[in-house]
Enzyme design. Structure first.
Site, PDB file in Angstrom:
ATOM      1  N   LYS A  74      -6.277 -30.073 -22.028  1.00 16.55           N
ATOM      2  CA  LYS A  74      -5.057 -30.276 -22.805  1.00 16.55           C
ATOM      3  C   LYS A  74      -4.324 -28.957 -23.063  1.00 16.55           C
ATOM      4  CE  LYS A  74      -3.501 -31.545 -27.448  1.00 16.55           C
ATOM      5  NZ  LYS A  74      -2.926 -30.198 -27.641  1.00 16.55           N
ATOM      6  N   LEU A 108      -7.384 -33.823 -30.516  1.00 20.25           N
ATOM      7  CA  LEU A 108      -7.076 -32.424 -30.787  1.00 20.25           C
ATOM      8  C   LEU A 108      -5.672 -32.331 -31.372  1.00 20.25           C
ATOM      9  CD1 LEU A 108      -8.362 -30.550 -27.581  1.00 20.25           C
ATOM     10  CD2 LEU A 108      -9.483 -30.718 -29.812  1.00 20.25           C
ATOM     11  N   ASP A 109      -5.449 -31.303 -32.200  1.00 21.47           N
ATOM     12  CA  ASP A 109      -4.127 -31.066 -32.769  1.00 21.47           C
ATOM     13  C   ASP A 109      -3.133 -30.700 -31.671  1.00 21.47           C
ATOM     14  OD1 ASP A 109      -5.453 -31.376 -35.151  1.00 21.47           O
ATOM     15  OD2 ASP A 109      -5.616 -29.224 -35.523  1.00 21.47           O
ATOM     16  N   ILE A 110      -1.869 -30.771 -31.991  1.00 21.47           N
ATOM     17  CA  ILE A 110      -0.821 -30.490 -31.013  1.00 21.47           C
ATOM     18  C   ILE A 110      -0.904 -29.062 -30.479  1.00 21.47           C
ATOM     19  CG2 ILE A 110       0.886 -29.805 -32.760  1.00 21.47           C
ATOM     20  CD1 ILE A 110       3.020 -31.185 -30.996  1.00 21.47           C
ATOM     21  N   HIS A 191      -8.154 -32.069 -38.862  1.00 25.83           N
ATOM     22  CA  HIS A 191      -7.945 -30.615 -38.834  1.00 25.83           C
ATOM     23  C   HIS A 191      -9.183 -29.861 -39.329  1.00 25.83           C
ATOM     24  CE1 HIS A 191      -3.237 -30.880 -38.990  1.00 25.83           C
ATOM     25  NE2 HIS A 191      -3.760 -31.436 -37.896  1.00 25.83           N
TER      26      HIS A 191
END
Length: 239
Positions: A74, A108-110, A191
């Site tokens: 990613k 996963l976070d951006i 998070h």
């Protein structure tokens, strides 16, 4: 691991499951003679076929979509969701049949990069994400401030995160440099990695997931690329 059912299925239902056509459109295609099964034109939408039958649409082979297990590298700027009005999603990076059936096993976070697993096998996904299964996730972390041995001790005991009632489960922190570390956790709270360091008065500046359980991100995958997991990688997650 889930297995594909061998139970015969109606031709129109099969066609709708392996294409983007609706059931009604599938029936029209079948009745118009555009579908062959085993090389023979079939015009009855209700005809039962085996899930491993040789089915063609205008000469192009179709295949049933069974359980899929995929790793993706990613990049930043993509979110782990099926769709979003403001941002591109990880599914936008994939060229797959029926992509909407895939979901992320551990988001996963951006702005976090690295290993993302996608599957349409619910039991396998649960085994990856459930804290009770002890499927460890490994992250390479860079921070704004020096990472102290005190943080290492706190993480090993578990820390309280803001608005959470329970401590995090014990985590493994390997300090690699003043502001660089590798963190292993077996949870996936919102998070979590950033909040853990935040609880220590430190801020994460870069976060990259390297591995989930025994599945490590393939070094040959550039950002945005993906591949199917090997049989051994799939089997490493016990369902």
């Amino acid at each position: 691991m889930s297995k594909i059912s061998n139970k015969p299925v109606r031709l129109d239902r099969y066609l709708a499951s392996v294409t983007d056509y609706s059931r009604s459109d599938a029936k029209k295609l079948i009745k118009s003679g555009e579908i062959t099964v085993g090389g023979i034109v079939v015009r009855d939408p209700a005809q039962s076929i085996a899930v491993d039958a040789e089915v063609n649409l205008n000469g192009h082979p179709l295949r049933a979509v069974g359980p899929r297990y995929i790793m993706l590298n990613k990049p930043r700027g993509f979110i782990c969701a099926a769709r979003d009005r403001r941002h591109q999603t990880v599914l936008d990076l994939m060229d797959e049949d029926n992509p909407e059936r895939l979901h992320v096993a551990g988001r996963l976070d951006i702005d976090t990069t690295g290993l993302v697993l996608l599957t349409d096998d619910g039991a396998w996904s649960h085994a990856v994400t459930s804290p009770q299964r002890q499927c460890w996730k490994s992250y390479y972390v860079e921070t704004a401030e020096v990472i102290t041995e005190q943080t290492q001790v706190h993480f090993s005991r578990g820390v309280f995160l803001k608005d959470d009632k329970a401590r995090t489960l014990p985590a493994e922190l390997d300090i690699l440099g003043e502001c660089v570390a590798r963190l292993k956790i077996c949870e996936g709270r919102y998070h979590q990695v950033k909040r853990m360091f935040g609880a220590e008065g430190n801020a994460v500046t870069s976060l990259h997931r390297e591995a989930i359980g025994e599945i490590s991100l393939d070094a040959d995958l550039a950002e945005g690329e993906y591949r199917y997991l090997t049989a051994d990688e799939v089997a490493s997650v016990q369902t």
